[in-house]
Motif scaffolding. Structure first.
Motif, PDB file in Angstrom:
ATOM      1  N   ALA A 222       0.806  -1.262  -0.148  1.00 34.25           N
ATOM      2  CA  ALA A 222       0.031   0.032  -0.150  1.00 34.25           C
ATOM      3  C   ALA A 222       1.031   1.120  -0.115  1.00 34.25           C
ATOM      4  O   ALA A 222       0.594   2.303  -0.818  1.00 34.25           O
ATOM      5  CB  ALA A 222      -0.885   0.068   1.442  1.00 34.25           C
ATOM      6  N   ASP A 223       2.005   1.234   0.722  1.00 33.14           N
ATOM      7  CA  ASP A 223       2.755   2.476   0.875  1.00 33.14           C
ATOM      8  C   ASP A 223       3.489   2.763  -0.180  1.00 33.14           C
ATOM      9  O   ASP A 223       3.934   3.751  -0.595  1.00 33.14           O
ATOM     10  CB  ASP A 223       3.719   2.276   2.210  1.00 33.14           C
ATOM     11  N   ALA A 224       3.448   1.677  -1.239  1.00 33.70           N
ATOM     12  CA  ALA A 224       4.097   2.037  -2.649  1.00 33.70           C
ATOM     13  C   ALA A 224       3.386   2.632  -3.587  1.00 33.70           C
ATOM     14  O   ALA A 224       3.584   3.345  -4.462  1.00 33.70           O
ATOM     15  CB  ALA A 224       4.603   0.751  -3.341  1.00 33.70           C
ATOM     16  N   TYR A 225       2.093   3.189  -3.446  1.00 33.91           N
ATOM     17  CA  TYR A 225       1.104   3.928  -3.919  1.00 33.91           C
ATOM     18  C   TYR A 225       0.808   5.234  -3.496  1.00 33.91           C
ATOM     19  O   TYR A 225       1.075   5.534  -2.043  1.00 33.91           O
ATOM     20  CB  TYR A 225      -0.163   3.088  -4.196  1.00 33.91           C
ATOM     21  N   PRO A 226       0.464   6.301  -4.091  1.00 31.28           N
ATOM     22  CA  PRO A 226       0.213   7.586  -3.570  1.00 31.28           C
ATOM     23  C   PRO A 226      -1.006   7.342  -3.085  1.00 31.28           C
ATOM     24  O   PRO A 226      -1.697   6.951  -3.274  1.00 31.28           O
ATOM     25  CB  PRO A 226       0.394   8.335  -4.812  1.00 31.28           C
TER      26      PRO A 226
END
Length: 547
Positions: free
Chosen positions: A250-254
């Motif tokens: 999830a953290d890899a997405y804005p």
């Protein structure tokens, strides 16, 4: 606080898709129906939608038996329709959070079909075991399904597979690397299409003790009789590693993508572990949901939850109803249960006591004012903004919940909270759920259902719908509300709950059996019901501006 992530104090509306709005006339809610009602949801004042499973499914358990996580069930639409909904929702200022079901698949999933065909290695993704007894004719252990009956089903070659829910929902084995890799890929598939997060079904239950020991109490399906972490399939420590991996995805997405966990844990401090830094963002607060209309029980649920979550820097998530429990106007209209009377299964029983719906609705209005001032976020289950009660007289031959069959027709199950919504008292036989001339709704609506219709309540200042709109608008606008801290003014054990939020806000809830004088204040901001000669009546709440 402009830098606060949206999910820390969001109001999220739960869409039970089968029962929300039917656009194509087949009697089943669909994505097109949601798109048509987006203006209503934006006007209600919510920030996001959580949508129950919309994936391809044979519907053994209303979509929680997923056959293909990358496809939309044809009854609801298509992936292209889902993509249009995501765009439309964002244009209305609404985020979108679908369900994900990682504990089990459908028995029609390609993996399980391969397992039944005994393709090499296919059964290792599930929990298959030989039976017990001299000839293997008995289940491997005494585990029971949440829906009633054994949690094991035997296949043609004599082996057994685990299903903690319906036989059509075989449990996955999360120790297999294929399972972890597949679900991370599924998360990316939907994140790439713009979803803003996921609600995680049975988040506490993915990891099982590989030795599959018997339960000491075969009815304890939520770990109430075990030391924390000791139950063989509830809240085991290894499950947290899964969510650390998901958080990295999830953290890899804005855009502050988020997870909310359906995690039943035997102790509140265990729930806090799910939302510690680097894991999930939020988790449903079930201790608050199951608390009776009792001042001590409600205050304890608030204090325990906020205390443990504060220690890990997480925000609370408050909820009064969902698709798995009796709607709260009916719960609150029954004699109070003991505070320690909590469910041992994820499908709580329905009381046979007839509710006093006038009393339950009065309490539900007060409960809304209390819930909306608690620190953190809150969920609104579709129809609670209309004051819908539980439908408790569904004909037996119309019941759909697998609990009804699995329990031998002794547990009515959850259908009563899932009856299709009444949108209009002017549109055909389904109260506006479907267009004129459509098929009958998939669950029958009771006589008089249209009296709760959104169109009938629209503009009526005394209606539940207009109370929700007012509460949510003022919650969003007031600087004291949302994320943060609270201070109790009332003492533990008081029959009146009195709390403050800063700057300059107080909420008082009268759970006593007599009217009370208002405390010192500058202005009455909002009441759940009109004051009685300037006093706050029993089972009522008030918001106050204070110095």
């Amino acid at each position: 606080m402009p830098d606060t992530p949206w999910w820390r104090d969001a109001v999220i509306y739960q869409v039970y898709i089968r029962s929300f709005a039917d656009a194509d006339g087949d009697g089943i809610g669909d994505i097109a129906g949601i798109r048509e009602r987006l203006p209503y949801l934006a006007d209600l004042g919510v920030d996001a939608l959580w949508i129950n499973p919309w994936y391809a499914s044979p519907q053994a358990d209303a979509g929680y038996d997923v056959a293909d996580y990358r496809a939309i069930d044809p009854a609801y639409g298509s992936v292209a329709d889902a993509e249009k909904l995501i765009v439309d929702a964002h244009e209305h200022g609404l985020r979108l959070v679908p369900d994900i079901v990682p504990n089990h698949t459908s028995d029609q999933h390609v993996w399980f079909r391969a397992a039944l065909a005994d393709e090499p290695g296919a059964r290792d993704r599930y929990v298959f075991r030989p039976g017990s007894g001299p000839d293997g004719a008995e289940p491997p252990n005494n585990w029971r399904s949440h829906f009633g009956g054994p949690a094991w089903t035997q296949v043609a070659d004599g082996s057994w597979y685990l299903h903690l829910f319906d036989p059509g929902q075989p449990d996955l084995d999360w120790s297999h690397p294929d399972v972890a890799a597949e679900f991370e890929a599924v998360l990316r598939f939907w994140f790439d299409r713009g979803v803003d997060g996921f609600r995680i079904d049975v988040a506490h239950g993915l990891v099982k003790d590989a030795t599959l020991p018997d339960l000491g109490d075969a009815d304890d399906l939520l770990g109430r009789s075990y030391a924390p972490g000791g139950h063989p399939f509830v809240d085991r420590d290894d499950v947290l590693e899964i969510y650390e991996s998901w958080r990295r995805v999830a953290d890899a997405y804005p855009g502050d993508r988020m997870f909310v966990a359906e995690a039943w844990t035997p102790a509140p401090e265990r729930l806090a572990r799910y939302v510690a830094p680097g894991r999930l963002h939020t988790a449903f607060n079930f201790d608050y949901l199951v608390a009776p209309w009792d001042p001590t029980a409600l205050r304890e649920a608030v204090d325990i939850t906020t205390g443990h979550l504060r220690e890990v820097g997480a925000s609370a998530t408050w909820v009064l109803s969902n698709h798995d429990v009796v709607r709260h106007p009916s719960r609150y209209g029954r004699p109070a249960r003991e505070p320690e009377s909590v469910p041992t299964s994820a499908v709580p029983p329905v009381s046979d006591d007839a509710p006093d719906l006038a009393l339950g609705t009065r309490r539900a209005r007060a409960a809304l004012l209390l819930e909306a001032v608690l620190p953190g976020g809150m969920y609104v289950y579709q129809g609670e903004e209309l004051g819908l009660p539980e439908v408790e007289d569904i004909p037996d031959d119309k019941r759909q919940d697998p609990t009804w069959e699995r329990s031998g027709h002794t547990v009515r199950g959850r259908d009563g909270a899932r009856v299709p919504l009444p949108w209009s008292d002017q549109e055909g036989a389904s109260a506006g759920f479907s267009p004129d001339g459509a098929a009958e709704p998939w669950l029958p609506q009771p006589d008089g259902w249209a009296r709760y219709a959104a169109s009938r309540q629209q503009g009526d200042p005394d209606s539940v719908l207009e109370l929700y709109r007012t509460v949510l608008a003022r919650r969003r606008a007031h600087p004291a509300l949302g994320d943060g801290d609270l201070t109790w003014v009332s003492a533990p054990g008081d029959a009146v709950l009195h709390l403050r939020r800063e700057p300059g806000f107080a909420c008082v809830v009268n759970l006593s059996d007599a009217p009370i004088d208002l405390p010192a204040h500058d202005e009455v901001l909002l009441t759940s019901v009109p004051l009685e000669d300037g006093r706050l009546g029993s089972d009522a709440a008030v918001w106050l501006a204070v110095s």
